[in-house]
Design an enzyme around this catalytic site. Structure first.
Site, PDB file in Angstrom:
ATOM      1  N   ASP A   1      40.396  46.740  39.103  1.00 25.10           N
ATOM      2  CA  ASP A   1      40.771  46.436  37.694  1.00 25.10           C
ATOM      3  C   ASP A   1      40.147  47.123  36.502  1.00 25.10           C
ATOM      4  O   ASP A   1      38.963  47.559  36.722  1.00 25.10           O
ATOM      5  CB  ASP A   1      39.898  44.976  37.324  1.00 25.10           C
TER       6      ASP A   1
ATOM      7  N   GLU B   1      45.312  44.805  32.000  1.00 23.97           N
ATOM      8  CA  GLU B   1      45.777  43.601  31.432  1.00 23.97           C
ATOM      9  C   GLU B   1      46.630  43.930  30.155  1.00 23.97           C
ATOM     10  O   GLU B   1      46.836  45.017  29.320  1.00 23.97           O
ATOM     11  CB  GLU B   1      44.572  43.067  30.401  1.00 23.97           C
TER      12      GLU B   1
ATOM     13  N   ASP C   1      37.273  42.911  36.907  1.00 27.16           N
ATOM     14  CA  ASP C   1      36.103  43.143  35.951  1.00 27.16           C
ATOM     15  C   ASP C   1      35.236  42.040  35.655  1.00 27.16           C
ATOM     16  O   ASP C   1      34.114  42.022  35.031  1.00 27.16           O
ATOM     17  CB  ASP C   1      36.680  43.854  34.523  1.00 27.16           C
ATOM     18  N   SER C   2      35.690  40.725  36.255  1.00 27.94           N
ATOM     19  CA  SER C   2      34.755  39.485  36.039  1.00 27.94           C
ATOM     20  C   SER C   2      33.259  39.889  36.982  1.00 27.94           C
ATOM     21  O   SER C   2      32.544  39.013  36.888  1.00 27.94           O
ATOM     22  CB  SER C   2      35.452  38.573  36.853  1.00 27.94           C
TER      23      SER C   2
ATOM     24  N   LYS D   1      44.824  47.254  38.249  1.00 27.28           N
ATOM     25  CA  LYS D   1      45.374  46.198  37.214  1.00 27.28           C
ATOM     26  C   LYS D   1      45.130  46.488  35.748  1.00 27.28           C
ATOM     27  O   LYS D   1      44.110  46.912  35.599  1.00 27.28           O
ATOM     28  CB  LYS D   1      44.891  44.781  37.838  1.00 27.28           C
TER      29      LYS D   1
ATOM     30  N   GLU E   1      47.253  34.518  33.885  1.00 24.56           N
ATOM     31  CA  GLU E   1      46.047  33.519  33.884  1.00 24.56           C
ATOM     32  C   GLU E   1      46.174  32.440  32.506  1.00 24.56           C
ATOM     33  O   GLU E   1      46.627  32.977  31.563  1.00 24.56           O
ATOM     34  CB  GLU E   1      44.994  34.575  33.428  1.00 24.56           C
TER      35      GLU E   1
HETATM   36  O1  KIV Z   1      38.791  40.119  36.614  1.00 28.02           O
HETATM   37  C1  KIV Z   1      39.102  39.270  37.352  1.00 28.02           C
HETATM   38  O2  KIV Z   1      38.461  38.562  38.159  1.00 28.02           O
HETATM   39  C2  KIV Z   1      40.385  38.914  36.986  1.00 28.02           C
HETATM   40  C3  KIV Z   1      41.068  37.788  37.594  1.00 28.02           C
HETATM   41  C4  KIV Z   1      40.516  36.506  37.173  1.00 28.02           C
HETATM   42  C5  KIV Z   1      42.462  37.697  37.602  1.00 28.02           C
HETATM   43  O3  KIV Z   1      41.107  39.538  36.230  1.00 28.02           O
END
Ligand code: KIV
Length: 281
Positions: free
Chosen positions: A84, A116, A45-46, A114, A183
């Site tokens: 994510d 969090e 989600d970055s 993934k 992280e």
């Molecule tokens: O969203 C992302 O890129 C991440 C990584 C930094 C692990 O969660």
């Protein structure tokens, strides 16, 4: 081409083979990463920050994540793709978490998701895994909670916080996660967590002793320059390369040195002779 599976990723820890992971958000980058034989690709989600220009990951929606996951999936043949789950796509209830995890697999073409959080998401992790969807955990600095954490800060520096992170990692393993992102936590703590769990730890700003490392592709390529975290290393300077290429293109267009005949299509010019070029009424 045989896809990498979560068993291959687990085996890498047992064989003490380091696990590289990179983010990807589009077809062409995913294809290049896959061709470089990176086993794990995260559609993070970055992308909210590095692709869409948001200030945080919080505005990212399921639709945006699916749009990019589909593009990545079209470019990947071998790597295992992790989607994510964005803010609020799994927080509200177990059934929302299941439905949205399922969308990453059915619509997005990912092979895992993934989430969090540690203990707080354990039930959701367990139920998603029970539905047959592999889950990667993510603890330490969890960017979806930055307002609660008070900013992008290293986590687990105090004994109680360190103990909680270790517990969270063990709870995620018990819940069935196949690996965990650590992280921004101190290197000695990630070394300890890595020893205490049997599933691979994938670090980002968590020191050299994790089983694998993940980086944001635009950070390592020097493409995203708004903010460069301490844990990121630049392996190329693509922003500068692009500026220079774009500058050269502009200069050549302005001076009429691009395009030349080499980049143009030809025809028998005599065919144009005798054509009536009066404007049709
Ligand atoms: O969203 C992302 O890129 C991440 C990584 C930094 C692990 O969660």
């Amino acid at each position: 081409m045989v896809k990498i599976s979560i068993n291959d990723i687990r085996d890498m820890k047992q064989k003490k083979e380091k696990i590289p992971m990179l983010t990807a958000y589009d077809y062409i980058t995913a294809k290049i990463i896959d061709e470089a034989c990176v086993p794990l690709i995260l559609v993070g989600d970055s992308l909210g920050m590095v692709m869409l220009g948001y200030e945080t990951t919080l505005p990212v929606t399921m639709e945006e994540m699916l749009h990019h996951t589909k593009a990545v999936a079209r470019g990947v043949r071998k790597a295992l793709i992790v989607g994510d789950m964005p803010f609020m796509s799994y927080h509200t209830s177990v059934s929302d978490a299941l439905r949205n995890a399922g969308r990453f697999i059915q619509e997005g073409g990912a092979q895992a998701v993934k989430l969090e959080g540690g203990e707080i998401v354990a039930e959701k992790v367990q139920r998603i895994v029970e539905c047959g969807i592999p889950v990667m955990g993510h603890i330490g600095l969890t960017p979806q909670s930055i307002y609660q954490l008070g900013g992008f800060k290293v986590q687990g520096k105090k004994p109680e916080a360190a103990k909680k992170l270790l517990q969270d990692a063990q709870i995620l393993e018990q819940a069935g996660a196949f690996s965990i992102v650590l992280e921004c936590i101190p290197a000695p703590l990630s070394r300890l967590i890595t020893r205490k769990v049997n599933i691979p730890t994938i670090g980002i700003g968590a020191g050299p002793d994790c089983d694998g490392q993940v980086q944001v592709i635009s950070d390592i390529l020097g493409l995203f320059t708004d903010f460069v975290p301490k844990h990121a290393k630049r392996y190329a300077g693509l922003a500068e390369e692009m500026q220079s290429a774009i500058g050269d293109y502009m200069a050549e267009v302005k001076s009429s040195s691009f395009p030349t005949l080499k980049e143009s299509y030809t025809m028998d010019e005599s065919l144009l002779e005798g054509l009536d070029f009066t404007t049709p009424s």
